[in-house]
Design a protein around this motif. Structure first.
Motif, PDB file in Angstrom:
ATOM      1  N   VAL A 104      86.211  46.650  32.577  1.00 34.26           N
ATOM      2  CA  VAL A 104      85.344  47.426  33.568  1.00 34.26           C
ATOM      3  C   VAL A 104      83.771  47.249  33.236  1.00 34.26           C
ATOM      4  CG1 VAL A 104      87.154  48.983  33.728  1.00 34.26           C
ATOM      5  CG2 VAL A 104      85.797  49.209  31.962  1.00 34.26           C
ATOM      6  N   ASP A 105      83.061  47.139  34.296  1.00 33.03           N
ATOM      7  CA  ASP A 105      81.617  47.106  34.118  1.00 33.03           C
ATOM      8  C   ASP A 105      81.141  47.450  35.489  1.00 33.03           C
ATOM      9  OD1 ASP A 105      78.846  46.351  34.110  1.00 33.03           O
ATOM     10  OD2 ASP A 105      79.331  44.778  32.749  1.00 33.03           O
ATOM     11  N   PRO A 106      80.061  48.376  35.552  1.00 31.55           N
ATOM     12  CA  PRO A 106      79.781  48.904  36.922  1.00 31.55           C
ATOM     13  C   PRO A 106      79.146  48.049  37.869  1.00 31.55           C
ATOM     14  CG  PRO A 106      78.896  50.346  35.398  1.00 31.55           C
ATOM     15  CD  PRO A 106      79.632  49.295  34.574  1.00 31.55           C
TER      16      PRO A 106
ATOM     17  N   LEU B   6      80.201  46.662  27.260  1.00 34.60           N
ATOM     18  CA  LEU B   6      78.959  47.255  26.757  1.00 34.60           C
ATOM     19  C   LEU B   6      77.566  46.906  27.451  1.00 34.60           C
ATOM     20  CD1 LEU B   6      80.000  47.787  22.892  1.00 34.60           C
ATOM     21  CD2 LEU B   6      80.711  48.891  24.941  1.00 34.60           C
ATOM     22  N   ARG B   7      76.781  47.808  27.522  1.00 35.45           N
ATOM     23  CA  ARG B   7      77.002  49.283  27.657  1.00 35.45           C
ATOM     24  C   ARG B   7      77.445  49.811  28.726  1.00 35.45           C
ATOM     25  NH1 ARG B   7      71.216  51.688  27.518  1.00 35.45           N
ATOM     26  NH2 ARG B   7      70.870  50.164  29.076  1.00 35.45           N
ATOM     27  N   ALA B   8      77.108  49.319  30.103  1.00 35.34           N
ATOM     28  CA  ALA B   8      77.414  50.418  31.367  1.00 35.34           C
ATOM     29  C   ALA B   8      79.020  50.478  31.548  1.00 35.34           C
ATOM     30  CB  ALA B   8      76.730  49.858  32.501  1.00 35.34           C
TER      31      ALA B   8
ATOM     32  N   TYR C  81      74.669  41.497  26.581  1.00 32.81           N
ATOM     33  CA  TYR C  81      73.648  42.058  27.335  1.00 32.81           C
ATOM     34  C   TYR C  81      73.131  40.564  28.137  1.00 32.81           C
ATOM     35  CZ  TYR C  81      70.554  39.818  24.050  1.00 32.81           C
ATOM     36  OH  TYR C  81      69.688  39.081  23.048  1.00 32.81           O
ATOM     37  N   ARG C  82      72.421  40.825  29.252  1.00 31.45           N
ATOM     38  CA  ARG C  82      72.062  39.850  30.016  1.00 31.45           C
ATOM     39  C   ARG C  82      70.591  39.508  29.593  1.00 31.45           C
ATOM     40  NH1 ARG C  82      71.733  40.053  36.454  1.00 31.45           N
ATOM     41  NH2 ARG C  82      70.147  41.548  36.176  1.00 31.45           N
ATOM     42  N   ASP C  83      70.314  38.169  29.030  1.00 33.59           N
ATOM     43  CA  ASP C  83      69.003  38.042  28.970  1.00 33.59           C
ATOM     44  C   ASP C  83      67.853  38.167  30.134  1.00 33.59           C
ATOM     45  OD1 ASP C  83      67.261  35.817  26.592  1.00 33.59           O
ATOM     46  OD2 ASP C  83      66.658  36.006  28.825  1.00 33.59           O
TER      47      ASP C  83
ATOM     48  N   LEU D  93      78.574  43.753  39.017  1.00 30.82           N
ATOM     49  CA  LEU D  93      78.983  42.361  39.309  1.00 30.82           C
ATOM     50  C   LEU D  93      77.834  41.842  39.786  1.00 30.82           C
ATOM     51  CD1 LEU D  93      80.957  39.935  38.760  1.00 30.82           C
ATOM     52  CD2 LEU D  93      81.891  40.728  40.904  1.00 30.82           C
ATOM     53  N   ALA D  94      76.739  41.318  39.075  1.00 29.35           N
ATOM     54  CA  ALA D  94      75.468  40.770  39.723  1.00 29.35           C
ATOM     55  C   ALA D  94      75.802  39.157  39.802  1.00 29.35           C
ATOM     56  CB  ALA D  94      74.234  41.215  39.206  1.00 29.35           C
ATOM     57  N   THR D  95      74.987  38.293  38.990  1.00 31.38           N
ATOM     58  CA  THR D  95      75.295  37.004  39.147  1.00 31.38           C
ATOM     59  C   THR D  95      76.789  36.808  38.676  1.00 31.38           C
ATOM     60  OG1 THR D  95      74.803  36.833  36.619  1.00 31.38           O
ATOM     61  CG2 THR D  95      72.972  36.631  38.074  1.00 31.38           C
ATOM     62  N   GLY D  96      77.477  37.615  37.981  1.00 32.63           N
ATOM     63  CA  GLY D  96      78.657  37.281  37.511  1.00 32.63           C
ATOM     64  C   GLY D  96      78.815  36.759  36.283  1.00 32.63           C
ATOM     65  N   GLY D  97      77.739  36.211  35.756  1.00 34.50           N
ATOM     66  CA  GLY D  97      77.814  35.694  34.350  1.00 34.50           C
ATOM     67  C   GLY D  97      78.351  36.476  33.282  1.00 34.50           C
ATOM     68  N   SER D  98      78.083  37.896  33.233  1.00 34.31           N
ATOM     69  CA  SER D  98      78.828  38.778  31.975  1.00 34.31           C
ATOM     70  C   SER D  98      80.212  38.977  32.256  1.00 34.31           C
ATOM     71  CB  SER D  98      78.201  40.001  32.180  1.00 34.31           C
ATOM     72  OG  SER D  98      76.660  40.085  32.175  1.00 34.31           O
ATOM     73  N   ALA D  99      80.777  39.149  33.472  1.00 38.85           N
ATOM     74  CA  ALA D  99      82.035  39.309  33.688  1.00 38.85           C
ATOM     75  C   ALA D  99      82.748  38.125  33.322  1.00 38.85           C
ATOM     76  CB  ALA D  99      82.270  39.646  35.162  1.00 38.85           C
TER      77      ALA D  99
HETATM   78  C1  PRP Z   1      74.307  44.906  33.286  1.00 39.44           C
HETATM   79  C2  PRP Z   1      75.926  45.209  33.701  1.00 39.44           C
HETATM   80  C3  PRP Z   1      76.526  43.895  33.806  1.00 39.44           C
HETATM   81  C4  PRP Z   1      75.671  42.982  33.861  1.00 39.44           C
HETATM   82  C5  PRP Z   1      75.793  42.336  35.448  1.00 39.44           C
HETATM   83  O1  PRP Z   1      74.215  44.968  31.811  1.00 39.44           O
HETATM   84  O2  PRP Z   1      76.164  46.377  33.169  1.00 39.44           O
HETATM   85  O3  PRP Z   1      77.242  43.864  32.534  1.00 39.44           O
HETATM   86  O4  PRP Z   1      74.248  43.545  33.661  1.00 39.44           O
HETATM   87  O5  PRP Z   1      74.775  41.335  35.549  1.00 39.44           O
HETATM   88  P1  PRP Z   1      75.492  39.951  35.768  1.00 39.44           P
HETATM   89  O6  PRP Z   1      76.586  39.478  36.678  1.00 39.44           O
HETATM   90  O7  PRP Z   1      74.239  39.130  36.324  1.00 39.44           O
HETATM   91  O8  PRP Z   1      75.825  39.229  34.332  1.00 39.44           O
HETATM   92  P2  PRP Z   1      73.208  44.514  30.967  1.00 39.44           P
HETATM   93  O9  PRP Z   1      73.006  43.193  30.733  1.00 39.44           O
HETATM   94  O10 PRP Z   1      71.935  45.222  31.661  1.00 39.44           O
HETATM   95  O11 PRP Z   1      73.397  45.329  29.569  1.00 39.44           O
HETATM   96  P3  PRP Z   1      73.491  47.111  29.488  1.00 39.44           P
HETATM   97  O12 PRP Z   1      74.913  47.225  30.176  1.00 39.44           O
HETATM   98  O13 PRP Z   1      73.458  47.096  27.887  1.00 39.44           O
HETATM   99  O14 PRP Z   1      72.346  47.728  30.175  1.00 39.44           O
END
Ligand code: PRP
Ligand code: URA
Length: 209
Positions: free
Chosen positions: A130-132, A78-80, A103-105, A134-140
């Motif tokens: 699933v998550d649109p 969540l959310r995206a 969510y990403r601080d 993959l940026a730093t990869g921290g969330s995944a």
């Molecule tokens: C976005 C996105 C990923 C995350 C990717 O979510 O949907 O979950 O950032 O960034 P990372 O790879 O650096 O962790 P966001 O934290 O903005 O939350 P949201 O989906 O609620 O907008």
């Protein structure tokens, strides 16, 4: 080492290009996320095992193939990630869905967990997170660790756009998890946004900006 599989199918690439444009409306963006998820799901489930069964067509008996009762769970971050769920269920309607809220601080870029609800038998299921983005990869990476703590052993990660930094992080932390993406972009900017990327996926899906 896990694999990074980039889907270069023309339909996926075309839809992704429209998603990237800053003037694409929320309605169109949301529809495209779902459509791209459907197309990616089709490719990412290529290795589902089949079993042979005998049926009767109106003409004759026939030996045919069906999916061998593999149990799947789709886990949106969540959310995206929610934007990809319906598109996935179009292809695999019997899959169960678990949710992880992260969510990403904005200052530390570290993922913060705020919600979790999984199907009871999730440990027995093959998982597609699933998550649109993959940026730093921290969330995944946090989501994968979390699913492993639940006992899940077969996990795939499906994102629409990846950054090299994020893919590297997953490959190092989770060498058993293959990454499916539609595009590998150039880099992250100083705010941790993917360049060129498509902006904030959650805001663009839900119209919160
Ligand atoms: C976005 C996105 C990923 C995350 C990717 O979510 O949907 O979950 O950032 O960034 P990372 O790879 O650096 O962790 P966001 O934290 O903005 O939350 P949201 O989906 O609620 O907008
Ligand atoms: N999250 C997003 O939604 N977009 C990015 O570019 C990076 C993280």
């Amino acid at each position: 080492m896990s694999k990074v599989i980039v889907f270069d199918h023309p339909l996926i690439q075309h839809k992704l290009s429209v998603m990237r444009e800053k003037d694409t409306s929320v309605k169109e963006f949301r529809e495209l996320v779902s459509e791209v998820a459907t197309l990616m799901c089709y490719e990412a489930t290529r290795d589902l095992p089949l079993e042979e069964t005998e049926i009767e067509t109106p003409v004759a008996k026939a030996k045919v193939k069906r999916i061998a009762g593999k149990k799947l769970a789709i886990v949106p971050i969540l959310r995206a990630g929610l934007g990809m769920v319906d598109g996935m269920l179009t292809m695999i309607p019997s899959a169960k869905v678990g949710h992880i809220g992260l969510y990403r601080d904005p200052d530390t870029l570290m993922p913060v967990k705020y919600y979790c609800k999984m199907p009871k038998d999730v440990a027995e299921r093959d998982i597609i997170i699933v998550d649109p983005m993959l940026a730093t990869g921290g969330s995944a990476s946090a989501a994968i660790t979390f699913m492993k703590e639940y006992g899940c052993r077969h996990i795939k990660l499906m994102c629409i756009i990846g950054a090299p930094e994020g893919a590297k992080k997953i490959q190092e932390a989770h060498p058993d998890v293959d990454i499916y993406i539609a595009a590998m972009d150039e880099r992250l900017n100083s705010h941790g946004y993917i360049v060129p990327g498509l902006g904030d996926a959650g805001d663009r899906i839900f119209g919160t900006k």
